[in-house]
Design a protein around this motif. Structure first.
Motif, PDB file in Angstrom:
ATOM      1  N   SER A   7     -17.027  37.961   2.922  1.00 33.53           N
ATOM      2  CA  SER A   7     -18.168  38.853   2.787  1.00 33.53           C
ATOM      3  C   SER A   7     -19.278  38.400   3.714  1.00 33.53           C
ATOM      4  N   PRO A   8     -19.499  39.158   4.749  1.00 36.73           N
ATOM      5  CA  PRO A   8     -20.531  38.777   5.702  1.00 36.73           C
ATOM      6  C   PRO A   8     -21.913  38.901   5.074  1.00 36.73           C
ATOM      7  N   ASP A  21     -24.906  44.365   8.314  1.00 36.54           N
ATOM      8  CA  ASP A  21     -24.298  43.064   8.566  1.00 36.54           C
ATOM      9  C   ASP A  21     -25.207  42.290   9.505  1.00 36.54           C
ATOM     10  N   PHE A  22     -25.415  41.035   9.186  1.00 37.87           N
ATOM     11  CA  PHE A  22     -26.263  40.238  10.058  1.00 37.87           C
ATOM     12  C   PHE A  22     -25.445  39.650  11.199  1.00 37.87           C
ATOM     13  N   HIS A  63     -27.502  26.796   5.928  1.00 39.43           N
ATOM     14  CA  HIS A  63     -26.302  26.453   5.154  1.00 39.43           C
ATOM     15  C   HIS A  63     -25.059  27.113   5.757  1.00 39.43           C
ATOM     16  N   LEU A  64     -25.241  28.332   6.253  1.00 43.65           N
ATOM     17  CA  LEU A  64     -24.102  29.039   6.844  1.00 43.65           C
ATOM     18  C   LEU A  64     -23.704  28.446   8.192  1.00 43.65           C
ATOM     19  N   HIS A 386     -22.966  37.415  -3.946  1.00 50.51           N
ATOM     20  CA  HIS A 386     -24.286  37.948  -4.284  1.00 50.51           C
ATOM     21  C   HIS A 386     -25.362  37.484  -3.317  1.00 50.51           C
ATOM     22  N   MET A 387     -25.214  36.261  -2.858  1.00 51.18           N
ATOM     23  CA  MET A 387     -26.184  35.760  -1.875  1.00 51.18           C
ATOM     24  C   MET A 387     -26.052  36.554  -0.576  1.00 51.18           C
ATOM     25  N   ASN A 388     -24.831  36.866  -0.219  1.00 55.00           N
ATOM     26  CA  ASN A 388     -24.596  37.632   1.003  1.00 55.00           C
ATOM     27  C   ASN A 388     -25.085  39.070   0.879  1.00 55.00           C
TER      28      ASN A 388
END
Length: 503
Positions: A7-8, A21-22, A63-64, A386-388
RNA sequence: GGUCGGGUGGCCGAGUGGCUAGGCAGGGCUCUGCAAAAGCUCGUACAGCGGUUCGAAUCCGCUCUCGACCUCCA
């Protein structure tokens, strides 16, 4: 870099009014610019929201695995008082009132802001440029805008020609406004302006004789228009095109709209790929916060509880947790009841996290309760999902609370360690650690010394109490507990002995 | 008045067509010397009125209501 294939990261772009999408302009790197505070007063709740929101984004992007340059400005020049008499420079007015140099005012409140932001555990931005430190660059921008034909001089001031710009560009695209509408609402107002069109905005402003913050320029003494600093400093440090520009929703118009116009006028193209706006804060059931309403609360008042609307103090982490329990694009309403609930929720989560670090798994590779195992892996995955999803921290926290319940159950032996595999146990610990500490930026509130003395003393006290309990000497046992309670230390007796915590 | 965004159980707050959000508070049970904590469990909400649909908190319309922005200007 973490695997994003499932999940981007999607973020809501105000410009398109959709989640997108980032994708960074340069793979692996992200440039983000956030409108910072105007330093003429104590930092308040309104400062905390964008700071925490974009700190969260900063942390998550890092973090990513992205290399992030996070620029947040300090506005330290030419700010007008908008909740009092019009037409006065906020910093200059404050300086005059307190008989200070404007830069003394700026220095003092910049420090206050930094102290409050550190308390909220926001990371220091990569660069924190000031408007006064970039007067030359701003003058150069004005010159370039004049040269490009997007601006005109009038009585020592220089204005951006919005009407001309709107003929070939969509001025108002970010905030959904039309120039004609703006005209309608401004027609009957003060017509004595130097401006050709009411929607034109100053990029350089001539200083009146009493104005104390002033610089020499090709157009005489004056100061830069306020929209200009953000365009100038963002492109100086992030390039003519960069990824993310953030700020409060209140800045959408006119501030960010003007930034777009300036960037196009100066660079020949738009600078920002993703515009992100956090929503506002309200107080006691949706009232807006304002000095005139008497519900204006500074962060320091919140931390100390010294405000007539507050029944107690609320720690910085409580404030941070509270804001994270709502989505950043929703308004969030502050009340004692809501903050007390947040305080308890925060403690419950952090206590679970502390217990997790004390638990040990025997190491077996499979558990005998597949449904528990499944629930754990699911919650861990959902936290990322959910963060994404446009940084939905409300849901992320809900996911973490699912894990918390498992930890409490394991700790109390209500759930046997044999139920779950080592892999599930480790995954749970890893997820909690990463989300709580790295991404959400929650931390244990510092209490007492961390030199081990307190821990050692408490261990001793609890050992003595335990031996009293073994002798059924309830008087001594309860006395110790009560006296510790007076020191704000709670003792909880569990099956594996007693634990203590502050608060 | 214009543009935009909201109104969810006692409180806060997610959720955009059918499946338990979550936290806090409250009731019940378990555990416990007591207490606290924790676990299990209960409440069954979506501003109002219409409409679309097999089915709507979720889509559409209207109404009520709250908020942000809307001269100069950081």
């Amino acid at each position: 870099m973490n695997d994003l294939s499932t999940s981007p990261l999607r973020i809501y772009n105000t410009l398109t009014r959709r989640k997108e999408d980032f994708k960074p302009i340069t793979p692996g790197f992200v440039g983000m610019y956030v409108c910072g505070p105007t330093v003429y007063g104590e930092p308040h709740l309104g400062h905390a929201r964008p700071a925490v929101t974009f700190d969260l984004l900063f942390r998550y992007l890092k973090h990513l695995g992205f290399k992030v340059r996070y620029v947040r400005n300090i506005t330290d020049v030419g700010h007008l008082v908008n909740d009092a008499d019009a037409g006065e420079d906020k910093i200059a007015k404050k300086a005059a009132a307190d008989k200070l140099e404007p830069m003394e005012v700026v220095r003092y409140y910049t420090e206050s802001y930094h102290v409050a932001m550190r308390a909220l555990n926001t990371l220091t931005p990569s660069i924190e440029p000031t408007a006064t430190g970039h007067i030359l660059e701003q003058i150069e921008w004005v010159e370039q805008l004049l040269k490009n034909g997007w601006a005109y001089e009038s009585n020592g001031s220089v204005y951006f020609d919005v009407e001309k710009f709107a003929q070939s560009h969509d001025y108002g695209k970010l905030s959904g406004r039309k120039l004609e509408d703006l005209l309608q609402n401004t027609r009957d107002l003060d017509g004595q302006s130097d401006k050709k069109h009411p929607a034109d905005f100053a990029i350089w402003k001539a200083a009146s004789p009493e104005h104390i913050m002033r610089w020499n320029s090709p157009w005489g003494e004056g100061f830069p228009g306020w929209h200009l600093e953000c365009s100038v400093m963002s492109t100086k440090y992030l390039g003519e095109e960069f990824d993310i520009h953030g700020g409060g929703m209140d800045l959408q118009f006119p501030h960010h709209e003007c930034e777009i116009a300036q960037s196009v006028g100066h660079c020949g193209k738009e600078s920002v790929r993703y515009w992100m706006h956090n929503n506002m804060i309200t107080v006691n059931g949706g009232q807006k916060m304002g000095k005139s309403l008497g519900n204006f609360i500074t962060l320091n008042e919140l931390f100390t509880g010294e405000h007539k609307l507050l029944v107690q103090s609320y720690s910085p982490m409580t404030i941070r947790f509270f804001m994270l329990q709502a989505h950043y694009r929703s308004t969030v309403d502050f009340s004692n009841e809501a903050l007390q609930a947040a305080e308890k929720g925060y403690k419950r989560l952090m206590n679970a996290y502390a217990l997790m670090n004390k638990l040990e798994h025997p190491g077996h590779e499979s558990g005998d309760k597949p449904e528990e195992e499944k629930a754990i892996f699911e919650a861990c995955d959902l936290a990322y999902t959910h963060m994404n999803d446009d940084l939905n921290t409300a849901q992320v926290l809900a996911d973490l609370f699912v894990l918390s319940s498992k930890i409490y159950a394991l700790h109390n032996k209500q759930l046997s360690m044999s139920s779950i595999s080592k892999a599930a146990f480790d995954k749970m610990g890893e997820t909690l650690h990463v989300f709580i500490n790295e991404i959400l930026g929650l931390q244990e509130e510092a209490v007492g010394g961390d030199d081990g003395v307190t821990d050692g003393l408490m261990e001793l006290v609890l050992e003595l109490r335990q031996s009293a309990r073994a002798n059924k000497d309830w008087g001594t046992s309860d006395l110790i507990r009560d006296r510790l309670k007076e020191l704000s230390i709670s003792v909880k007796d569990g099956k594996e002995g007693s634990t203590w915590s502050v608060g």
